[in-house]
Design a protein around this motif. Sequence first.
Motif, PDB file in Angstrom:
ATOM      1  N   VAL A 251       0.843  -1.206   0.000  1.00 44.36           N
ATOM      2  CA  VAL A 251       0.000   0.000   0.000  1.00 44.36           C
ATOM      3  C   VAL A 251       0.882   1.261   0.000  1.00 44.36           C
ATOM      4  O   VAL A 251       0.648   2.203  -0.769  1.00 44.36           O
ATOM      5  CB  VAL A 251      -0.945   0.023   1.229  1.00 44.36           C
ATOM      6  CG1 VAL A 251      -1.669   1.361   1.343  1.00 44.36           C
ATOM      7  CG2 VAL A 251      -1.952  -1.119   1.147  1.00 44.36           C
ATOM      8  N   TYR A 252       1.932   1.221   0.844  1.00 41.34           N
ATOM      9  CA  TYR A 252       2.910   2.320   0.924  1.00 41.34           C
ATOM     10  C   TYR A 252       3.537   2.570  -0.461  1.00 41.34           C
ATOM     11  O   TYR A 252       3.648   3.723  -0.901  1.00 41.34           O
ATOM     12  CB  TYR A 252       3.973   1.927   1.953  1.00 41.34           C
ATOM     13  CG  TYR A 252       5.111   2.882   2.152  1.00 41.34           C
ATOM     14  CD1 TYR A 252       4.962   4.074   2.856  1.00 41.34           C
ATOM     15  CD2 TYR A 252       6.391   2.563   1.677  1.00 41.34           C
ATOM     16  CE1 TYR A 252       6.033   4.920   3.079  1.00 41.34           C
ATOM     17  CE2 TYR A 252       7.470   3.407   1.898  1.00 41.34           C
ATOM     18  CZ  TYR A 252       7.284   4.587   2.593  1.00 41.34           C
ATOM     19  OH  TYR A 252       8.348   5.419   2.809  1.00 41.34           O
ATOM     20  N   GLY A 253       3.889   1.488  -1.152  1.00 43.55           N
ATOM     21  CA  GLY A 253       4.455   1.590  -2.502  1.00 43.55           C
ATOM     22  C   GLY A 253       3.471   2.180  -3.489  1.00 43.55           C
ATOM     23  O   GLY A 253       3.836   2.988  -4.345  1.00 43.55           O
ATOM     24  N   ILE A 254       2.193   1.758  -3.369  1.00 38.61           N
ATOM     25  CA  ILE A 254       1.142   2.270  -4.263  1.00 38.61           C
ATOM     26  C   ILE A 254       0.964   3.769  -4.041  1.00 38.61           C
ATOM     27  O   ILE A 254       0.884   4.557  -4.996  1.00 38.61           O
ATOM     28  CB  ILE A 254      -0.187   1.510  -4.032  1.00 38.61           C
ATOM     29  CG1 ILE A 254      -0.067   0.059  -4.526  1.00 38.61           C
ATOM     30  CG2 ILE A 254      -1.352   2.213  -4.754  1.00 38.61           C
ATOM     31  CD1 ILE A 254      -1.198  -0.860  -4.078  1.00 38.61           C
ATOM     32  N   LEU A 255       0.928   4.192  -2.748  1.00 36.32           N
ATOM     33  CA  LEU A 255       0.750   5.613  -2.413  1.00 36.32           C
ATOM     34  C   LEU A 255       1.925   6.447  -2.910  1.00 36.32           C
ATOM     35  O   LEU A 255       1.755   7.598  -3.316  1.00 36.32           O
ATOM     36  CB  LEU A 255       0.588   5.786  -0.894  1.00 36.32           C
ATOM     37  CG  LEU A 255      -0.681   5.184  -0.282  1.00 36.32           C
ATOM     38  CD1 LEU A 255      -0.657   5.302   1.239  1.00 36.32           C
ATOM     39  CD2 LEU A 255      -1.929   5.853  -0.841  1.00 36.32           C
TER      40      LEU A 255
END
Lengths: 88, 88
Positions: B54-58
């Motif tokens: 999720v952190y990577g997507i954000l």
Amino acid sequence: MTRAFVETIGFIAGICTTLSFIPQIVKILKTSKTRDISFVMYAVLTMGIFLWMVYGILLGELPLIIANGISFMFCLAILTMKLVYGRR
Amino acid sequence: MTRAFVETIGFIAGICTTLSFIPQIVKILKTSKTRDISFVMYAVLTMGIFLWMVYGILLGELPLIIANGISFMFCLAILTMKLVYGRR
């Protein structure tokens, strides 16, 4: 998405992946059994986490260094117990 | 240190930590045994890796998304097998 929100997600992610190894360490200390645990997994994972720590050092990124430094010690502990307890 | 060298270290680190779960999956498929593996470890680790994704997507960082996406599937597979095989 604010920068603070993104950083909070990363922070929680780091806490989860770092602390996750503790229940496994406690379980092995209680049972002295590691038979179902893959030695190759922990050998490769420990090396990978060590390289993430080196990557953090080269970038000068303290969160990467701290999270991977602690994870490295936990994984090394599991790997050592796997070696000590062998196929028990 | 050149930028290319630092990125290579990160790339190798990502390959190691992602692929490390495969030997554990193969071992469980062979033995059908997960007794010595900590359920809590994989529950927390799977959640943590999901949050890293999720952190990577954000952040829009494809390497973070890919590495953690694959690791997430592997960890979820081990967690599922732990649930299926129970205390065997």
